[in-house]
Design a protein around this motif. Structure first.
Motif, PDB file in Angstrom:
ATOM      1  N   SER A 165      -0.590   9.139   4.181  1.00  0.00           N
ATOM      2  CA  SER A 165      -1.553   8.388   4.168  1.00  0.00           C
ATOM      3  C   SER A 165      -2.694   9.287   4.887  1.00  0.00           C
ATOM      4  O   SER A 165      -1.239   8.949   6.408  1.00  0.00           O
ATOM      5  N   LEU A 170       1.613   4.305   0.808  1.00  0.00           N
ATOM      6  CA  LEU A 170       1.001   5.328   1.953  1.00  0.00           C
ATOM      7  C   LEU A 170       2.206   7.669   2.267  1.00  0.00           C
ATOM      8  O   LEU A 170       1.651   7.562   3.075  1.00  0.00           O
ATOM      9  N   SER A 173      -3.186   7.376   8.390  1.00  0.00           N
ATOM     10  CA  SER A 173      -2.577   7.436   9.127  1.00  0.00           C
ATOM     11  C   SER A 173      -0.932   7.723   9.557  1.00  0.00           C
ATOM     12  O   SER A 173      -0.761   7.867  10.812  1.00  0.00           O
ATOM     13  N   GLN A 222       0.737  -0.828   0.026  1.00  0.00           N
ATOM     14  CA  GLN A 222       0.120   0.324   0.230  1.00  0.00           C
ATOM     15  C   GLN A 222       0.463   0.833   0.202  1.00  0.00           C
ATOM     16  O   GLN A 222       1.703   1.434   1.235  1.00  0.00           O
TER      17      GLN A 222
END
Length: 93
Positions: free
Chosen positions: A44, A24, A46, A22
């Motif tokens: 991201s 990020l 996060s 993924q």
């Protein structure tokens, strides 16, 4: 955190941070002559607020310095970073 250099084709390049397949974080640019047109920065949710965007920009700046290139800020993050800090003065287009 380790960033991968990627050639995206058509004179487009990026530094990308990926984990478990993924993306990020990434910073992208198009190379026009000796100018890196910095057009996109993504981090991201996060990882936001942890300095990842600056690390990506610093990696791209290091690339610019090594290749004797200039950077033109187009994406809002790079525009703001260039306005707030003098550390990129030597590579501004």
């Amino acid at each position: 955190m380790e960033f991968q250099f990627k050639e995206l084709g058509h004179d487009a390049y990026a530094y990308v941070y990926e984990k478990d397949g993924q993306t990020l974080g990434e910073i992208t640019w198009t190379l026009l002559g000796d100018v890196m047109v910095m057009d996109h920065t993504f981090v991201s949710p996060s990882l936001r607020g942890k300095g990842v965007a600056k690390e990506l920009l610093d990696q791209a700046a290091k690339f610019a310095r090594e290749k004797d290139l200039k950077m033109e800020a187009v994406c809002s993050y790079v525009v703001t970073a260039f306005e707030k800090s003098s550390e990129y003065e030597d590579i501004k287009a």
